[in-house]
Design a protein around this motif. Structure first.
Motif, PDB file in Angstrom:
ATOM      1  N   LEU A   3       5.143   1.461   9.642  1.00 17.08           N
ATOM      2  CA  LEU A   3       5.496   0.071   9.926  1.00 17.08           C
ATOM      3  C   LEU A   3       4.994  -0.851   8.822  1.00 17.08           C
ATOM      4  CD1 LEU A   3       4.817  -0.142  13.780  1.00 17.08           C
ATOM      5  CD2 LEU A   3       7.034  -0.024  12.621  1.00 17.08           C
ATOM      6  N   GLU A   4       3.773  -0.630   8.374  1.00 19.92           N
ATOM      7  CA  GLU A   4       3.221  -1.457   7.296  1.00 19.92           C
ATOM      8  C   GLU A   4       3.983  -1.243   5.992  1.00 19.92           C
ATOM      9  OE1 GLU A   4      -0.882  -0.365   7.253  1.00 19.92           O
ATOM     10  OE2 GLU A   4      -1.423  -1.743   8.901  1.00 19.92           O
ATOM     11  N   MET A   5       4.499  -0.042   5.816  1.00 23.15           N
ATOM     12  CA  MET A   5       5.247   0.279   4.605  1.00 23.15           C
ATOM     13  C   MET A   5       6.518  -0.565   4.494  1.00 23.15           C
ATOM     14  SD  MET A   5       6.425   4.105   3.389  1.00 23.15           S
ATOM     15  CE  MET A   5       4.792   4.764   3.741  1.00 23.15           C
ATOM     16  N   VAL A   6       7.095  -0.938   5.652  1.00 23.92           N
ATOM     17  CA  VAL A   6       8.332  -1.735   5.640  1.00 23.92           C
ATOM     18  C   VAL A   6       8.070  -3.201   5.965  1.00 23.92           C
ATOM     19  CG1 VAL A   6       9.759   0.260   6.227  1.00 23.92           C
ATOM     20  CG2 VAL A   6       8.853  -1.193   8.068  1.00 23.92           C
ATOM     21  N   GLY A   7       6.804  -3.596   5.973  1.00 24.00           N
ATOM     22  CA  GLY A   7       6.479  -5.000   6.134  1.00 24.00           C
ATOM     23  C   GLY A   7       6.315  -5.472   7.566  1.00 24.00           C
ATOM     24  N   LEU A   8       6.006  -4.566   8.492  1.00 25.61           N
ATOM     25  CA  LEU A   8       5.781  -4.935   9.892  1.00 25.61           C
ATOM     26  C   LEU A   8       4.314  -4.703  10.266  1.00 25.61           C
ATOM     27  CD1 LEU A   8       8.982  -3.394  11.523  1.00 25.61           C
ATOM     28  CD2 LEU A   8       8.571  -5.795  10.988  1.00 25.61           C
ATOM     29  N   GLU A   9       3.840  -5.461  11.240  1.00 24.59           N
ATOM     30  CA  GLU A   9       2.431  -5.385  11.618  1.00 24.59           C
ATOM     31  C   GLU A   9       2.203  -4.398  12.760  1.00 24.59           C
ATOM     32  OE1 GLU A   9       1.412  -9.363  12.612  1.00 24.59           O
ATOM     33  OE2 GLU A   9       1.434 -10.080  10.538  1.00 24.59           O
ATOM     34  N   GLU A  10       0.948  -4.024  12.938  1.00 28.34           N
ATOM     35  CA  GLU A  10       0.559  -3.074  13.978  1.00 28.34           C
ATOM     36  C   GLU A  10       0.941  -3.574  15.362  1.00 28.34           C
ATOM     37  OE1 GLU A  10      -3.491  -0.866  15.703  1.00 28.34           O
ATOM     38  OE2 GLU A  10      -3.544  -2.035  13.837  1.00 28.34           O
ATOM     39  N   GLY A  11       0.919  -4.885  15.559  1.00 25.29           N
ATOM     40  CA  GLY A  11       1.240  -5.459  16.866  1.00 25.29           C
ATOM     41  C   GLY A  11       2.665  -5.212  17.318  1.00 25.29           C
ATOM     42  N   CYS A  12       3.513  -4.743  16.428  1.00 26.56           N
ATOM     43  CA  CYS A  12       4.924  -4.491  16.771  1.00 26.56           C
ATOM     44  C   CYS A  12       5.109  -3.191  17.547  1.00 26.56           C
ATOM     45  CB  CYS A  12       5.778  -4.414  15.506  1.00 26.56           C
ATOM     46  SG  CYS A  12       5.802  -5.919  14.519  1.00 26.56           S
TER      47      CYS A  12
ATOM     48  N   ILE B 288      14.619   1.470   8.930  1.00 21.08           N
ATOM     49  CA  ILE B 288      14.174   2.060   7.662  1.00 21.08           C
ATOM     50  C   ILE B 288      12.895   2.873   7.870  1.00 21.08           C
ATOM     51  CG2 ILE B 288      13.306   1.517   5.350  1.00 21.08           C
ATOM     52  CD1 ILE B 288      15.152  -0.958   5.390  1.00 21.08           C
ATOM     53  N   ALA B 289      11.978   2.341   8.676  1.00 25.61           N
ATOM     54  CA  ALA B 289      10.739   3.068   8.974  1.00 25.61           C
ATOM     55  C   ALA B 289      11.044   4.389   9.666  1.00 25.61           C
ATOM     56  CB  ALA B 289       9.819   2.209   9.837  1.00 25.61           C
ATOM     57  N   ARG B 290      12.007   4.374  10.575  1.00 21.99           N
ATOM     58  CA  ARG B 290      12.404   5.610  11.267  1.00 21.99           C
ATOM     59  C   ARG B 290      12.961   6.633  10.273  1.00 21.99           C
ATOM     60  NH1 ARG B 290      16.946   4.858  15.701  1.00 21.99           N
ATOM     61  NH2 ARG B 290      18.016   4.102  13.827  1.00 21.99           N
ATOM     62  N   ALA B 291      13.757   6.163   9.320  1.00 17.27           N
ATOM     63  CA  ALA B 291      14.320   7.072   8.319  1.00 17.27           C
ATOM     64  C   ALA B 291      13.234   7.656   7.414  1.00 17.27           C
ATOM     65  CB  ALA B 291      15.365   6.337   7.482  1.00 17.27           C
ATOM     66  N   LEU B 292      12.209   6.852   7.131  1.00 16.57           N
ATOM     67  CA  LEU B 292      11.138   7.297   6.235  1.00 16.57           C
ATOM     68  C   LEU B 292      10.153   8.245   6.917  1.00 16.57           C
ATOM     69  CD1 LEU B 292      10.211   3.953   4.429  1.00 16.57           C
ATOM     70  CD2 LEU B 292      11.585   5.835   3.523  1.00 16.57           C
ATOM     71  N   ALA B 293      10.182   8.302   8.248  1.00 16.93           N
ATOM     72  CA  ALA B 293       9.184   9.066   8.992  1.00 16.93           C
ATOM     73  C   ALA B 293       9.142  10.535   8.595  1.00 16.93           C
ATOM     74  CB  ALA B 293       9.442   8.941  10.492  1.00 16.93           C
ATOM     75  N   VAL B 294      10.294  11.107   8.243  1.00 18.86           N
ATOM     76  CA  VAL B 294      10.346  12.540   7.917  1.00 18.86           C
ATOM     77  C   VAL B 294      10.218  12.797   6.418  1.00 18.86           C
ATOM     78  CG1 VAL B 294      11.665  13.188   9.961  1.00 18.86           C
ATOM     79  CG2 VAL B 294      12.877  12.434   7.910  1.00 18.86           C
ATOM     80  N   GLU B 295       9.902  11.744   5.656  1.00 18.87           N
ATOM     81  CA  GLU B 295       9.710  11.848   4.207  1.00 18.87           C
ATOM     82  C   GLU B 295      10.936  12.479   3.526  1.00 18.87           C
ATOM     83  OE1 GLU B 295       6.056  13.856   3.439  1.00 18.87           O
ATOM     84  OE2 GLU B 295       4.843  12.413   4.581  1.00 18.87           O
ATOM     85  N   PRO B 296      12.103  11.835   3.640  1.00 18.08           N
ATOM     86  CA  PRO B 296      13.343  12.414   3.110  1.00 18.08           C
ATOM     87  C   PRO B 296      13.442  12.311   1.593  1.00 18.08           C
ATOM     88  CG  PRO B 296      13.767  10.219   3.930  1.00 18.08           C
ATOM     89  CD  PRO B 296      12.328  10.520   4.261  1.00 18.08           C
TER      90      PRO B 296
ATOM     91  N   MET C 207      14.487  -1.229  -2.863  1.00 16.23           N
ATOM     92  CA  MET C 207      14.161  -0.953  -4.261  1.00 16.23           C
ATOM     93  C   MET C 207      12.680  -0.611  -4.425  1.00 16.23           C
ATOM     94  SD  MET C 207      16.482  -3.982  -5.997  1.00 16.23           S
ATOM     95  CE  MET C 207      16.015  -3.619  -7.687  1.00 16.23           C
ATOM     96  N   GLU C 208      11.840  -1.343  -3.713  1.00 13.79           N
ATOM     97  CA  GLU C 208      10.394  -1.088  -3.781  1.00 13.79           C
ATOM     98  C   GLU C 208      10.053   0.301  -3.246  1.00 13.79           C
ATOM     99  OE1 GLU C 208       6.468  -2.543  -1.350  1.00 13.79           O
ATOM    100  OE2 GLU C 208       7.989  -4.059  -1.800  1.00 13.79           O
ATOM    101  N   LEU C 209      10.673   0.685  -2.129  1.00  9.75           N
ATOM    102  CA  LEU C 209      10.426   2.000  -1.546  1.00  9.75           C
ATOM    103  C   LEU C 209      10.925   3.121  -2.451  1.00  9.75           C
ATOM    104  CD1 LEU C 209      11.408   1.229   2.166  1.00  9.75           C
ATOM    105  CD2 LEU C 209       9.105   1.715   1.300  1.00  9.75           C
ATOM    106  N   GLN C 210      12.045   2.857  -3.128  1.00  9.23           N
ATOM    107  CA  GLN C 210      12.571   3.859  -4.043  1.00  9.23           C
ATOM    108  C   GLN C 210      11.601   4.135  -5.183  1.00  9.23           C
ATOM    109  OE1 GLN C 210      16.153   2.882  -6.381  1.00  9.23           O
ATOM    110  NE2 GLN C 210      16.929   4.920  -5.870  1.00  9.23           N
TER     111      GLN C 210
END
Length: 327
Positions: free
Chosen positions: A144-153, A171-179, A204-207
């Protein structure tokens, strides 16, 4: 963009076709086929963004779903990390699928309204058994923090978020499995203009950070120009032009590409821009025009365009174009 990344093919598509049968009558007899994707080939290098662009109905989304094997092809091959994905059985496919993920167009319908953010992002971790239960919460927070969301979410539900925030959850869901590969199907088209740039910058930043490879499906040529390395222009199931970002935007050759680029608005009211206007609607893929499929709308069409389909020629430096007038 991919300036100094290794030149290695992650995805290779060869002669890909997808025909959908059209059934009519009481007995549902097949009366024809919708040629959604009709013999396209391309390759995507590791670490780059390969963009498929074109009008609605050109076959972009179908191509993306075929790449993920969410549907079976009529013909053709797709190799991902050297593996023919259409030859894989379900158990083998499940192992390879965690390396291929998708970001959906609509952040409103792509999230289960009955699942909290934590459950949504954590579900892939459970399915693929990637993280121990005691470490799962920590990993979800990290995503969540990786995509700009806080723990409270983490305990909130999709209806409590804006469109841009929902897309970040996707996007966070897609990144969970480290594709390795992410198919981004119109990732910002359903968002407000003010939010689109934020999501594009995030992608772009994640890429850069994670070394991701994107297959970007889009009709917004401004977005494609910002993020793409290679661009393929599709029309009625065919690739009509393909090249680097610079080749497509600074030296377009195909009349259809010229028309698409001329439709992009210029943010300067004092600057006049010459428009290439296309007449009529895109023809039906059930019965596409003979010869060049674009000829019925092309302002430059000549006699040969009626009878002969132009091959996708290499103009040099990997710039491909399918037009009888370009050599």
């Amino acid at each position: 963009m991919m300036s100094d990344r290794p030149n290695k093919d992650l995805l290779v598509v060869e002669g890909l076709k997808k025909y959908f049968p059209v059934r009519r009558g009481i007995f549902s007899r097949i009366s024809g086929y919708v040629r959604a994707v009709d013999g396209i080939s391309f390759h995507v290098r590791k670490g780059e963004t390969f963009a498929l662009v074109g009008e609605s109905g050109s076959g972009k989304t179908t191509t993306g779903r075929l790449v993920l094997r969410l549907m079976e092809p009529t013909d053709g091959k797709i190799h991902f990390v050297g593996i023919d994905i259409f030859s894989l059985r379900q158990r083998e496919l499940r192992k390879i699928r965690k390396r291929m993920q998708i970001i959906f167009q609509d952040p409103y319908s792509s999230l289960n309204p009955r699942m909290s953010v934590g459950s949504t992002v954590g579900e892939p971790l459970i399915i693929h058994r990637l993280v121990e239960k005691k470490k799962r919460y920590e990993r979800i927070i990290q995503l969540l923090e990786m995509v700009g969301l806080e723990e409270g979410c983490i305990n909130k539900y999709p209806h409590e978020f804006s469109g841009g925030q929902r897309q970040r959850i996707g996007i966070a869901r897609a990144l969970a499995v480290e594709p390795d590969l992410i198919v981004a199907d119109e990732p910002v088209s359903a968002l407000d203009v003010s939010v689109q740039a934020q999501i594009v910058n995030l992608l772009m930043e994640l890429q850069e950070r994670l070394g991701l490879t994107y297959l970007l499906i889009a009709h917004d040529l401004r977005l494609v120009r910002m993020i793409s390395d290679t661009v393929a222009v599709m029309y009625l199931g065919k690739i009509v032009e393909q090249g680097s970002n610079a080749q497509i935007y600074h030296s377009p050759k195909h009349p259809y590409t010229l028309a698409l680029l001329s439709s992009v608005p210029v943010p300067d009211p004092q600057r006049k821009k010459e428009r290439v206007l296309l007449e009529g609607e895109i023809p039906t893929p059930i019965n596409p025009p003979s010869g060049c499929r674009f000829r019925t709308r092309c302002p430059m069409a000549i006699a040969i365009c009626v009878d002969q389909e132009p091959p996708l020629r290499n103009l040099g430096n990997g710039h491909l174009c399918a037009c009888h007038l370009i050599s």
